[in-house]
Design an enzyme around this catalytic site. Structure first.
Site, mmCIF file in Angstrom:
data_model
loop_
_atom_site.group_PDB
_atom_site.id
_atom_site.type_symbol
_atom_site.label_atom_id
_atom_site.label_comp_id
_atom_site.label_asym_id
_atom_site.label_seq_id
_atom_site.Cartn_x
_atom_site.Cartn_y
_atom_site.Cartn_z
ATOM 1 C CB CYS A 97 -0.938 0.005 1.201
ATOM 2 S SG CYS A 97 -1.913 -1.494 1.324
ATOM 3 C CG HIS A 336 -6.367 1.661 0.416
ATOM 4 N ND1 HIS A 336 -5.260 2.286 -0.136
ATOM 5 C CD2 HIS A 336 -5.863 0.729 1.286
ATOM 6 C CE1 HIS A 336 -4.151 1.752 0.370
ATOM 7 N NE2 HIS A 336 -4.495 0.795 1.229
#
Ligand code: COA
Length: 382
Positions: A97, A336
């Site tokens: 991420c 996300h």
């Protein structure tokens, strides 16, 4: 913690790098668009925003985590390069991420070494083309495949453990956690690129489906598609410059850390970034922080130096206190798409600085359970 002692932080080559263009797709479910189309849209938007042309791009850095697994596609550098008529050199960067912030950090190295004068950074992820169980398994690639995955843990599970431990240490309540997501969802109401644009009251968050005790559905960032791009340059100037760029790492597995209620890589990267920009947390007007789960926002507020350990929640109770946290809606409400998030956060901080006329902003992006952390400090000269 595995960050070596700071060797040569020259003050500071990155200061001559301007952020000259930003763009993104909306984040959400894009079943009708593949990786290439998402990349194309974000690149087009960033170029539209910049004072240069596509032919000025000397190098492309692409951030992505899951393309092989979800889209059966590797070699994203070549795809990104082919979006520009002169096919500049391109590389792909992966740090789970944190891929987006690590891609920006990589681009800065190219600029500082004068190997390039204008770099296009592109973050992209497609996640909604496969079932959520497959995505949960793929995301576990960001955790330790020997120490964590075999136990059946998922990321909501890992952050559920962290939340439980934090609640025991500091007396945080379920209602406190809901304040965090409620704030981020309220902020996203004015962000047309956000996956969820409706305010959600704290009570609804507390009553949403239990995912990994104590975390509920509305404590979690969603599964998303999207892309974000930015142009960084030493040749073209803009009002926003990169004042600091730091990447730090920690053990991949949370089982090897002395504590799980604070992330050492964030603490170290923040310390270094503030030293590099020669400012302190009190100077920052806008923060985009990595709220992959509501509890992660509280750890981040503390690890970045905006609150003492256990007191991050005060920043969510006291509405008026500067800086703003996730004025965009954050990961929770914007979505996300993991490779795109770090780039989008930097773009959002730049937008917020331009809108408010404030001088300093910070983007905080981590991968896994904080095993890689990238922090950028931006300075706006009005
Ligand atoms: N926030 C807000 N709404 C959400 C949401 C989220 N995180 N996830 C799903 N929704 C909504 C969906 O839009 C859908 O709404 P609808 O019924 O109006 O269409 C509804 O909730 C159910 O969605 P569904 O996809 O069936 O949920 P799910 O139970 O399969 O997945 C989670 C929910 C929380 C498990 C999933 O979003 C998730 O895994 N999030 C974490 C992702 C992650 O780990 N990222 C990496 C972080 S390190």
């Amino acid at each position: 913690m595995h960050c070596a002692p700071t060797p040569t932080l020259t003050p500071f080559l990155a200061s001559s790098v301007s952020l000259i263009g930003t763009g993104q797709t909306s984040f959400g479910e894009h079943w009708d668009k593949g990786l290439r189309t998402l990349m194309e849209e974000a690149v087009h938007a960033a170029l539209e925003d910049a004072p240069c042309t596509e032919l000025d791009v000397d190098f492309v850095v692409v951030a992505n985590m899951l393309a092989e697994r979800v889209s059966a596609q590797a070699h994203l550098g070549a795809i990104a390069s082919s979006l520009l008529p002169h096919r500049p050199p391109a590389i792909r960067v992966e740090a789970a991420c944190a891929s987006g912030s690590v891609a920006v950090h990589t681009a800065l190295s190219l600029l500082e070494s004068n190997r390039a004068q204008t770099v296009l950074v592109l973050g992209v992820e497609k996640m909604t083309d496969v079932r959520n169980e497959e995505i949960a398994a793929a995301l576990m690639g960001a955790a330790d495949s020997e120490k964590e995955s075999p136990s059946g843990l998922t990321f909501p599970g890992i952050f559920g453990l962290i939340a439980r431990r934090y609640m025991e240490e500091y007396g945080l309540t379920r209602e406190d956690l809901s304040l965090v997501s409620a704030r981020h969802h309220a902020n996203a109401a004015s962000n047309p690129f956000a996956q969820f644009q409706s305010p959600i009251p704290a009570r609804v968050i507390s009553e949403s489906t239990l995912v990994a005790d104590p975390l509920r559905l509305l404590d979690c960032s969603p599964v998303s598609d999207g892309a974000a791009a930015c142009l960084l340059s030493t040749k073209f100037e803009g009002p926003v410059r990169i004042a600091a760029s730091q990447v730090c790492t920690d053990t991949l597995s949370i089982t090897e850390r002395p504590t799980i209620t604070s992330f050492a890589a964030t603490r170290e990267a923040a310390q270094r970034a503030f030293a590099e920009a020669q400012i302190s947390p009190i100077d920052i007007a806008h923060v985009e922080l990595h709220d992959c789960f509501s509890i992660a926002a509280l750890l981040s507020v503390e690890d970045l130096g905006f609150a003492a350990p256990g007191e991050g929640i005060r920043r969510y109770r006291e509405r008026s206190t500067a800086p703003t946290f996730n004025a965009s809606g954050g990961l929770k409400a914007c979505g996300h798409p993991v490779g795109a998030t770090g780039v989008k956060q930097i773009n959002d901080v730049a937008k917020q600085l331009k809108a408010s006329g404030s001088r300093w902003g910070l983007a905080h992006n981590f991968g896994g359970a904080g095993a890689t952390c990238g922090i950028h400090i931006l300075e706006y000269a009005s």
